[in-house]
Design an enzyme around this catalytic site. Structure first.
Site, PDB file in Angstrom:
ATOM      1  N   HIS A 207       0.836  -1.204   0.000  1.00 36.92           N
ATOM      2  CA  HIS A 207       0.000   0.000   0.000  1.00 36.92           C
ATOM      3  C   HIS A 207       0.871   1.254   0.000  1.00 36.92           C
ATOM      4  O   HIS A 207       0.616   2.203  -0.752  1.00 36.92           O
ATOM      5  CB  HIS A 207      -0.919  -0.009   1.220  1.00 36.92           C
ATOM      6  N   GLU A 208       1.895   1.276   0.853  1.00 32.98           N
ATOM      7  CA  GLU A 208       2.784   2.443   0.900  1.00 32.98           C
ATOM      8  C   GLU A 208       3.545   2.591  -0.417  1.00 32.98           C
ATOM      9  O   GLU A 208       3.759   3.717  -0.889  1.00 32.98           O
ATOM     10  CB  GLU A 208       3.757   2.328   2.072  1.00 32.98           C
TER      11      GLU A 208
ATOM     12  N   HIS B  78       1.516   4.424  -2.860  1.00 31.02           N
ATOM     13  CA  HIS B  78       1.588   5.891  -2.804  1.00 31.02           C
ATOM     14  C   HIS B  78       2.759   6.408  -3.629  1.00 31.02           C
ATOM     15  O   HIS B  78       2.641   7.423  -4.323  1.00 31.02           O
ATOM     16  CB  HIS B  78       1.733   6.353  -1.347  1.00 31.02           C
TER      17      HIS B  78
END
Length: 227
Positions: free
Chosen positions: A98-99, A102
């Protein structure tokens, strides 16, 4: 609006927030007990997602704390917490991916994350000065100060709203890469989806709380003007 009325007004947001926090904790804990078949740690998964997105200028580092994971675009660094960085669980892989999602958003020029970054300083400033301005306006009977305070508070609410598509999109990017690359499969991929879905609901709850708080301020201001 008294304290009891305030509690009733904010009750839906409070309940949703508590449910969201409980769900993210329980879901993360559940899948932190499940090792992924490839034996990839969170750091491995983040680097893998970055590579598959053609990103070579982002570093992956360790950070203290639990679920303090984040991507810092100012220095192009993904920081992963102790429960993610060196851990080979499904939860760790999902959060790390998920990071990395980004970072992929920034690399692709995804507009909502650029807008959110632009809103950071004005949102922080608005959060800091809005309540003092509203209180000063109330005590000195300056309605324009109250209006100004509400306007500044609305920037913080806007930041919260813009955060929603940013977080959902980062999770979608993460799950797609993890699935398409075969990094996670079957129940593992489904587990990562559940972890990220639970995390996303905390942002929904936060946005609802912010919107209701803004509505409450507007109602109070409108009541003063109607007298």
């Amino acid at each position: 609006m008294g304290y009891f009325s305030y509690l009733l007004f904010m009750l839906p947001a409070l309940i949703i927030s508590m449910i969201a926090q409980a769900r993210v904790q329980s879901t993360f804990h559940k899948y932190s007990q499940v090792r992924n078949a490839r034996g990839l740690t969170g750091a491995d998964a983040a680097r893998r997602v970055l590579t598959l997105n053609g990103i070579t200028n982002v570093q992956v580092e360790y950070v203290n704390g639990r679920l303090t994971d984040h991507y810092d675009p100012r220095v192009n660094v993904i920081r992963l917490s102790e429960s993610v960085f060196g851990v080979d669980s499904v939860s760790a892989v999902g959060v790390a991916a998920h990071e990395a999602g980004h970072a992929a958003q920034y690399a692709a020029g995804y507009f909502p994350i650029k807008l959110r970054s632009a809103l950071v300083p004005v949102s922080q400033f608005g959060s800091g000065v809005s309540i003092p301005l509203i209180l000063l306006g109330y005590f000195f009977q300056y309605d324009w100060l109250i209006f100004l305070g509400i306007a500044f508070f609305s920037f913080a609410v806007l930041f919260s709203i813009v955060t929603l598509p940013v977080e959902f999109n980062a999770s979608r990017r993460a799950i797609q890469v993890l699935g398409d690359s075969g990094t996670l499969q079957g129940e593992e991929l489904e587990g990562a989806k559940q972890v990220l879905s639970a995390a996303a609901m905390t942002y929904v709850a936060s946005t609802l709380t912010a919107l209701l708080s803004l509505l409450r301020l507007i109602l109070i201001f409108g009541r003063r003007n109607s007298h």
